[in-house]
Design an enzyme around this catalytic site. Structure first.
Site, PDB file in Angstrom:
ATOM      1  CE  LYS A   1       2.346  -4.538 -23.262  1.00  0.00           C
ATOM      2  NZ  LYS A   1       2.888  -4.314 -21.986  1.00  0.00           N
TER       3      LYS A   1
ATOM      4  NE  ARG B   1      20.511  -3.158 -27.363  1.00  0.00           N
ATOM      5  CZ  ARG B   1      20.591  -3.210 -26.040  1.00  0.00           C
ATOM      6  NH1 ARG B   1      20.032  -4.210 -25.409  1.00  0.00           N
ATOM      7  NH2 ARG B   1      21.229  -2.293 -25.374  1.00  0.00           N
TER       8      ARG B   1
ATOM      9  CD  GLU C   1       3.865  -1.414 -25.206  1.00  0.00           C
ATOM     10  OE1 GLU C   1       4.994  -0.945 -25.347  1.00  0.00           O
ATOM     11  OE2 GLU C   1       3.561  -2.163 -24.266  1.00  0.00           O
TER      12      GLU C   1
ATOM     13  CD1 TRP D   1      14.331   3.542 -30.688  1.00  0.00           C
ATOM     14  CD2 TRP D   1      15.312   4.764 -29.096  1.00  0.00           C
ATOM     15  NE1 TRP D   1      13.343   4.097 -29.927  1.00  0.00           N
ATOM     16  CE2 TRP D   1      13.902   4.846 -28.955  1.00  0.00           C
ATOM     17  CE3 TRP D   1      16.119   5.471 -28.197  1.00  0.00           C
ATOM     18  CZ2 TRP D   1      13.289   5.597 -27.941  1.00  0.00           C
ATOM     19  CZ3 TRP D   1      15.503   6.215 -27.189  1.00  0.00           C
ATOM     20  CH2 TRP D   1      14.103   6.279 -27.068  1.00  0.00           C
TER      21      TRP D   1
ATOM     22  CB  CYS E   1      22.040   1.834 -30.574  1.00  0.00           C
ATOM     23  SG  CYS E   1      21.648   3.576 -30.778  1.00  0.00           S
TER      24      CYS E   1
ATOM     25  CG  ASN F   1      23.805   1.199 -26.779  1.00  0.00           C
ATOM     26  OD1 ASN F   1      22.990   2.120 -26.757  1.00  0.00           O
ATOM     27  ND2 ASN F   1      23.599   0.056 -26.154  1.00  0.00           N
ATOM     28  N   GLY F   2      24.757   4.720 -26.539  1.00  0.00           N
ATOM     29  CA  GLY F   2      24.781   5.578 -25.356  1.00  0.00           C
ATOM     30  C   GLY F   2      24.698   7.024 -25.790  1.00  0.00           C
TER      31      GLY F   2
ATOM     32  CD  GLU G   1       1.278  -4.034 -18.837  1.00  0.00           C
ATOM     33  OE1 GLU G   1       1.729  -2.942 -18.466  1.00  0.00           O
ATOM     34  OE2 GLU G   1       1.846  -4.742 -19.700  1.00  0.00           O
TER      35      GLU G   1
ATOM     36  CG  HIS H   1     -12.913  12.749  -9.291  1.00  0.00           C
ATOM     37  ND1 HIS H   1     -13.686  13.575  -8.509  1.00  0.00           N
ATOM     38  CD2 HIS H   1     -12.802  11.585  -8.601  1.00  0.00           C
ATOM     39  CE1 HIS H   1     -14.013  12.953  -7.394  1.00  0.00           C
ATOM     40  NE2 HIS H   1     -13.498  11.739  -7.421  1.00  0.00           N
TER      41      HIS H   1
ATOM     42  CE  LYS I   1      11.627  -6.866 -24.308  1.00  0.00           C
ATOM     43  NZ  LYS I   1      10.251  -6.494 -24.129  1.00  0.00           N
TER      44      LYS I   1
END
Lengths: 592, 391
Positions: free
Chosen positions: A469, A27, A472, A71, A2, A97-98, A465, A488, A587
Site C-alpha cells: 500500500k 483502468r 504504490e 494504459w 484500457c 482493449n487488449g 500488504e 538474513h 486497476k
C-alpha cells in the site's frame, strides 16, 4: 489494459463518452480520445487525462461515438499512439482493449498492400483490416477482420455513415448497457451507472451489432442471445461524497463491507464453498496476484490454523508457467475484478488439470465467475481507488467464512470465533475512529525514503500488504518482511534512516517478535509498532505505537490491515501524491 | 426557497456514552440516523440542494449520507473544524449558499409536515413550536407574527413558544455570524439592528434528543409511522403482527414473534423462538438467540444477544456481546443530571462494544459506558465509566 466506451442514441455522444471515460480512468490514464460520427467522422485524442481533454475537445454534434482511455502496452504514451485509431480514409475508427500478438505480421502485410499506419500500436491494424475487407457491409467486414487477429482484441468500431456500432469481445471485458432508445458499451459497470442499470455481459468470441434500439449478437458464425442483468450498484458508489479521495472513502466503507459480505453467507454451519473430495480443504491451492495474493497468504494461515491441513499459495503469474496441480487439489483463485488475465489463465490451467476451482471475486458476471466451478462473491461494491482496500478486507472475510465450517476446534471455540467475526465491523470502526492519531504517525514517516514492514505468522502477509500500500501510493520504497528473516540480510540496511513498522499480535509469535524488535532497536531504526490495547511491554520497547482494538489473534489481520491502509494513505497525502491514480499503475490488469 | 443548510457538526456531550464515538446527528432512531429524518423532510418539500455542515466525527456522516443520491438530494459538505456554536457553523457555509436559504439542525427529529408551510415563508423567519415545558428551550417572545427576542432557558417563560432551530435567512445573516457564535444571539442582534424576523408556528413533529434515554421515547414515536416491508427469510412458524420492517438477508427463525411497530435491520439472525415486541428497533448484523424477549428498546448494529434474555426500555449501542440470561427491565428511577433529578422510566443504557457475560442483571437506569466488561452473575447499577471492568 484500457477503458473503452461507446454510445449510440438520440443524444449528443460527446458529453456521454467523456463522462463514461472519466469513470474508467482507474483502468489507465496515459492518454485518451474520442471519435464521433455525424455523417463524417470526427476524431480527437491527446496524451492527457480525460478532464483535460474535455476542456479542449472541439464541439461534436454526432449521436454515435466511441472513446478510450489508455494504459500503454504497445507503444509509449503519446498523442499518435492514443486511441481511437483510424483507417487510411479516416472513415473507420476503432478503440481497443487488449494486446494483439500477431500485429507485427499484420502490419507488414497491410503496409505491403499500401496501407499507411501512423502509430506504433497494435490496435491500428484493426481499422485497416476492416477497411481492407469492407465490401459494403460494415459488420461483415469487422467479423472478417477479427479472424486475422490473435490475442486479446476486445474492441468497438465505428464507421462514417453507419447507424450502428460493431464490437467484439476477446479476453478483456465488455459490457452493453441497455437504455431507452439508446445503448452503451463500456469496459466496466461503473461507467454506465449514470445512464442505465440494465446490462449484458459479452463473452469471448461475441460480436455485437448495436443500433439505438437493437442489440444483435453473434458467436462462431451464428446468432446468440445473452442474459440481461440488473445492476445493484448505484451512482453513489462511484462518488467521493465528502472525502478527498476514493481511497479514504473506501477505507471508511469497510465496516459496512464486512457486514454486507457476512450477510451474503448463511451460517457457519453451512459451507459457502462446495469442495470436491473427502479431504475438504486439505491440499488446497490458493492462487492470486498483488493484494489478493496477500489475502491468499492470510487465507493459508486461517485454513491451516482452523482445519489443520497444509495449504499452498502461489502467485497466479508464476503458476501459469511452471506451477503444478493435481486433480485432488481444490483450488481457490482470488481476483478482485474477476478479469485479471493471470488469474484467468491460472483457472484455465487448473481446469485442464482437473481441479475444482472456487473463485473469490467482487464483480458479478466477470469472466472468472464464468470459468470457475463456483464463485464466492465479496460484497464490497465497486472499488475505484487503484490501491485496493475494501476488497482486501472482504476477501479475508470470505476466507474466514470459507474455512470455519472445516474448523477442527471445539464448538465453544467455534461459537466464539463466529461471534468475533460478526463483531469485526465495530472493531474496524474503532481503528477508523483513531484516524487522526495514525495521521500523526504518518506525518513523521513521510520524511523517510526506505521503510521496512515486519510481521510474523498470520500478520506476515499483513506486513507485505502494508508495504505494498505504501509503495504504490506514496512512492516510498517499502519492503515487507517476516520478522524472523530480517537477520538474513536486511539488517545491513537498518539504521536511523530506515524506520520499521512492526505488526505485533498476541499469539504464539509474540515472544520472537519482541526479540526481533530488540535487535532492530540495537541497530537504531525508529520503530512504529501496531499493538493491542493494554500492551505495556511493547510500548517501552519501541519509539511509537498505534493501538489496535483487541481481537482474537486469528482476526488480527483485519484490524491491522485497516490501520496500515490509513498509515499509507496519510503518508501519501503528506507527500502530495495523486492517491487515487498512482503513476504507472492501473486497476484491472487484463494484460500479462 | 430552494437551498437548505443543515447543521450536523455537533458532538452532543449530554448524550454520552453514545456520542463518544459518533456525532449526535448520527444516533440511530428506528434503525436510521436522526439526520436522515431532516434530509427526508427537506426532500419531501422539494428542497434538494443541501449543504451539510459537519465537524465532529464527520466521516461517519459522509459514510452514511454520501452524495445524497440515496435520499434524492444533492449534498455539499462544509467542515466546521471546531464546534464553537450554531452561528459559527452557519458561517462556514457562507461560500456555498445563494441569496436565500433555510437553516436546520441535523440533530432534531422532524418530519415533512413540520416544515411544509415554513418553506414558503420568506426570510428572515424562525419556526416556533408550542411546548408545555418551555424553560428547557429558547423561548421566543412575539408580538403579532414578529419576534421581539429569544431568551435561552429562562427561569420564567413568558410564552410557550420555543425556538426549533429552523430559520429562513438571506445572506445578511453573515454580517452577524462573524461576531456572534450562536444563532439565537444572531437573531437578537439582527432585531436590534432593525431587521424584522417573522415567527411561524408549526404543529408538526419537533423532538429534541437531549439525554440518552430520550432515544427510547423518540424511537417509540417514530415507529408509529412506519409501513410494513419484509425482506430476508422468514421461516414458517413465525408470527408477525402490526407494522413490521425486516431488512434484506435477515433470517427470522421458526417460533419467533415480531409484533409491530418494530424494525429489524439487514443481515440479522433472529431466533428460533425470539419475541420482538412493540416499539423495538434492531440494527444490522444482529444475532438474537432463543427465548429472548425485547420490548420498547433500541439495539445497535453488530450486537449479539444470548438466550433467555429480557430487555425492555433500554438502549444498547453497536457491537455489544450480551450472553444468556441477561435482564434489563424498565423501572422508575431518578437520574442526576446537571443538578436536576428528573424521574424517568428506563431500563439499561449500554455503550458500544461492551461484553456482558451470562446471568447479569441490570438495575433500572444503569448507564454503562463504552468498552465495558461485566463478569457473570453480576448486578450492575448506577453509572459505569468507559472501559469499566465489573468482576
Amino acid at each position: 489494459m484500457c477503458g473503452i466506451v461507446g454510445y449510440i442514441g438520440a443524444k449528443k455522444a460527446l458529453p456521454i463518452l467523456l463522462n463514461c471515460l472519466g469513470k474508467l480512468e482507474y483502468r489507465g490514464y496515459d492518454s485518451c480520445g474520442v471519435a464521433v460520427s455525424a455523417g463524417d467522422l470526427q476524431v480527437y485524442k491527446d496524451m492527457v487525462r480525460v478532464k483535460a481533454l474535455a476542456k479542449v475537445v472541439p464541439p461534436m454534434s454526432g449521436t454515435i461515438g466511441i472513446g478510450h482511455t489508455r494504459w500503454a502496452t504497445h507503444g509509449e504514451p503519446s498523442a499518435a499512439n492514443a486511441h481511437p485509431h483510424c483507417d487510411c480514409a479516416g472513415r473507420i475508427a476503432v478503440v481497443h482493449n487488449g494486446t494483439i500478438n500477431n500485429f507485427l505480421k499484420l502490419r507488414e502485410m497491410l503496409a505491403a498492400e499500401g496501407h499507411t499506419l501512423a502509430s506504433q500500436t497494435d490496435t491500428e491494424v484493426i481499422p485497416h483490416l476492416i477497411e481492407k475487407y469492407y465490401d459494403g457491409d460494415f459488420a461483415r467486414a469487422v467479423e472478417r477482420a477479427l479472424k486475422d487477429l490473435e490475442g486479446a482484441y476486445t474492441m468497438i468500431a465505428l464507421m462514417a455513415g453507419e447507424s450502428r456500432l460493431v464490437a467484439a469481445r476477446q479476453d478483456s471485458p465488455l459490457i452493453i448497457g441497455i437504455g431507452d432508445r439508446e445503448n452503451f458499451f463500456a469496459s466496466d459497470v461503473p461507467a454506465l451507472l449514470d445512464y442505465t442499470s440494465r446490462v449484458m455481459y459479452l463473452e469471448d468470441g461475441d460480436i455485437a451489432m448495436v443500433t439505438a434500439d437493437s442489440v444483435k449478437l453473434r458467436n462462431g458464425g451464428s446468432s446468440i442471445a445473452r442474459e440481461e442483468h440488473k445492476i445493484s450498484w448505484s451512482v453513489e458508489d462511484a462518488q467521493k461524497a465528502g472525502y478527498e479521495h476514493f481511497m479514504l472513502k473506501e477505507i471508511h466503507e469497510q465496516p459496512k463491507v464486512i457486514r454486507d459480505t457476512l450477510a451474503g453467507y448463511i451460517s457457519a454451519a453451512e459451507p459457502v464453498a462446495n469442495l470436491a473430495g473427502a479431504g475438504g480443504l486439505a491440499d488446497t491451492l490458493i492462487l492470486a496476484s498483488g493484494t489478493s495474493y496477500h489475502a491468499g497468504l492470510v487465507g493459508k494461515t486461517i485454513i491451516e490454523n482452523l482445519a489443520r491441513v497444509p495449504v499452498r499459495v502461489e502467485l497466479a503469474s508464476e503458476f501459469i508457467y511452471n506451477g503444478q496441480a493435481s486433480s485432488r487439489n481444490n483450488a481457490i483463485v482470488i481476483t478482485q475484478s474477476g478479469e485479471t488475465l493471470d488469474a484467468l489463465k491460472a483457472i484455465k490451467k487448473l481446469k485442464e488439470e482437473g481441479c475444482r476451482v472456487v473463485t473469490i471475486t467482487n464483480v458479478v458476471g466477470s469472466t472468472a465467475t464464468r470459468v470457475a466451478d463456483q464463485t464466492i462473491y465479496t460484497r464490497a461494491g465497486p472499488e475505484i481507488s487503484v490501491a485496493a482496500t475494501k476488497t482486501f478486507l472482504a476477501q479475508l472475510v470470505a476466507l474466514y467464512w470459507l474455512a470455519l465450517p472445516y474448523a477442527r476446534v471445539d464448538i465453544s471455540r467455534l461459537d466464539s470465533l463466529v461471534e468475533d467475526l460478526r463483531r469485526l465491523p465495530v472493531k474496524v470502526q474503532q481503528v477508523l475512529d483513531n484516524e487522526s492519531l495514525i495521521a500523526g504517525h504518518a506525518k513523521r514517516l513521510a520524511e523517510y525514503e526506505n521503510i521496512f514492514y515486519i510481521g510474523r505468522g498470520i500478520n506476515y502477509p499483513v506486513a507485505l500488504e502494508g508495504a505494498l500500500k505504501l509503495k504504490e501510493i506514496s512512492y516510498i520504497h517499502a519492503e515487507g518482511y517476516a520478522s524472523g528473516e530480517l537477520k538474513h540480510g536486511p539488517y545491513a540496511l537498518l539504521g536511523s534512516r530506515a524506520p520499521v513498522v512492526a505488526v505485533v499480535a498476541r499469539d504464539n509469535t509474540y515472544d520472537p517478535i519482541i526479540i526481533s524488535l530488540k535487535e532492530i532497536k540495537a541497530r537504531k531504526s525508529p520503530v512504529l509498532a501496531l499493538v493491542s490495547e493494554n500492551d505495556e511491554t511493547i510500548k517501552d520497547l519501541v519509539d511509537s505505537v498505534i493501538t489496535i482494538p483487541d481481537v482474537d489473534p486469528l482476526f488480527s489481520p483485519v484490524v491491522n490491515a485497516v490501520a496500515l491502509q490509513l498509515l499509507a494513505y496519510y503518508v501519501a497525502r503528506e507527500r502530495g501524491c495523486p492517491i487515487d491514480f498512482p503513476r504507472n499503475l492501473a486497476k484491472t490488469l487484463t494484460v500479462e | 426557497m430552494k437551498q437548505a443548510v443543515v447543521l450536523a457538526a455537533g458532538e452532543g456531550q449530554r448524550l454520552r456514552p453514545f456520542t463518544v464515538t459518533r456525532p449526535k446527528a448520527m444516533l440511530s432512531i428506528a434503525d436510521r440516523p436522526i439526520l436522515e429524518f431532516t434530509i427526508e423532510a427537506l426532500a419531501c418539500n422539494g428542497l434538494r440542494d443541501i449543504i451539510l455542515v459537519v465537524g465532529y466525527r464527520k466521516e461517519q456522516v459522509y459514510d452514511y449520507m454520501g452524495s445524497g443520491e440515496k435520499f434524492g438530494v444533492n449534498i455539499t459538505y462544509v467542515t466546521q473544524e471546531t464546534q464553537l456554536g450554531t452561528g459559527h457553523a452557519l458561517s462556514q457555509a457562507g461560500d456555498a449558499v445563494g441569496d436565500e436559504f433555510l437553516v436546520l439542525s441535523g440533530d432534531n427529529l422532524i418530519d415533512a409536515r413540520t416544515i411544509a408551510d415554513f418553506v414558503g415563508v420568506g426570510p428572515q423567519a424562525v419556526l416556533v413550536k408550542r411546548v408545555s415545558d418551555p424553560q428547557r428551550y429558547g423561548v421566543v417572545n412575539i408580538v403579532g407574527d414578529e419576534v421581539k427576542d429569544i431568551v435561552e432557558k429562562p427561569k420564567e417563560a413568558r410564552s410557550n413558544l420555543v425556538n426549533t432551530g429552523i430559520y429562513a435567512f438571506t445572506r445578511d445573516v453573515f454580517k452577524f455570524t462573524a461576531s456572534t457564535l450562536d444563532l439565537p444571539d444572531v437573531l437578537n442582534a439582527m432585531i436590534k439592528e432593525g431587521y424584522t424576523i417573522n415567527a411561524l408556528e408549526t404543529a408538526g413533529t419537533w423532538l429534541d434528543v437531549v439525554y440518552p434515554w430520550d432515544i427510547i421515547s423518540l424511537n417509540d414515536a417514530v415507529l408509529r409511522g412506519i409501513e410494513t416491508s419484509l425482506g430476508g427469510t422468514i421461516e414458517t412458524g413465525v408470527s408477525l403482527k402490526g407494522k413490521v420492517v425486516i431488512g434484506k438477508d435477515t433470517v427470522v427463525r421458526s417460533g419467533s414473534s415480531v409484533y409491530g411497530p418494530a424494525v429489524i435491520g439487514s443481515g440479522c439472525e433472529i431466533g428460533p423462538h425470539v419475541s420482538v415486541m412493540p416499539a423495538t428497533s434492531i440494527g444490522d448484523n444482529v444475532v438474537i438467540s432463543s427465548f429472548t424477549e425485547i420490548r420498547n428498546s433500541v439495539i445497535g448494529d453488530d450486537v449479539a444477544i444470548g438466550p433467555g434474555t429480557v430487555i425492555s426500555d433500554s438502549v444498547i449501542a453497536r457491537g455489544c456481546t450480551i450472553k444468556g440470561r441477561f435482564t434489563a427491565l424498565g423501572g422508575t428511577t431518578d437520574v442526576r443530571i446537571n443538578g436536576e433529578s428528573p424521574s424517568i422510566n428506563v431500563g439499561a443504557i449500554i455503550g458500544e462494544d461492551c461484553k456482558i457475560e451470562s446471568n447479569v442483571t441490570a438495575q433500572p437506569g444503569v448507564i454503562v459506558g463504552n468498552f465495558c466488561q461485566v463478569q457473570p452473575m453480576k448486578l450492575i447499577g448506577g453509572r459505569l465509566p468507559d472501559r469499566s471492568l465489573v468482576y
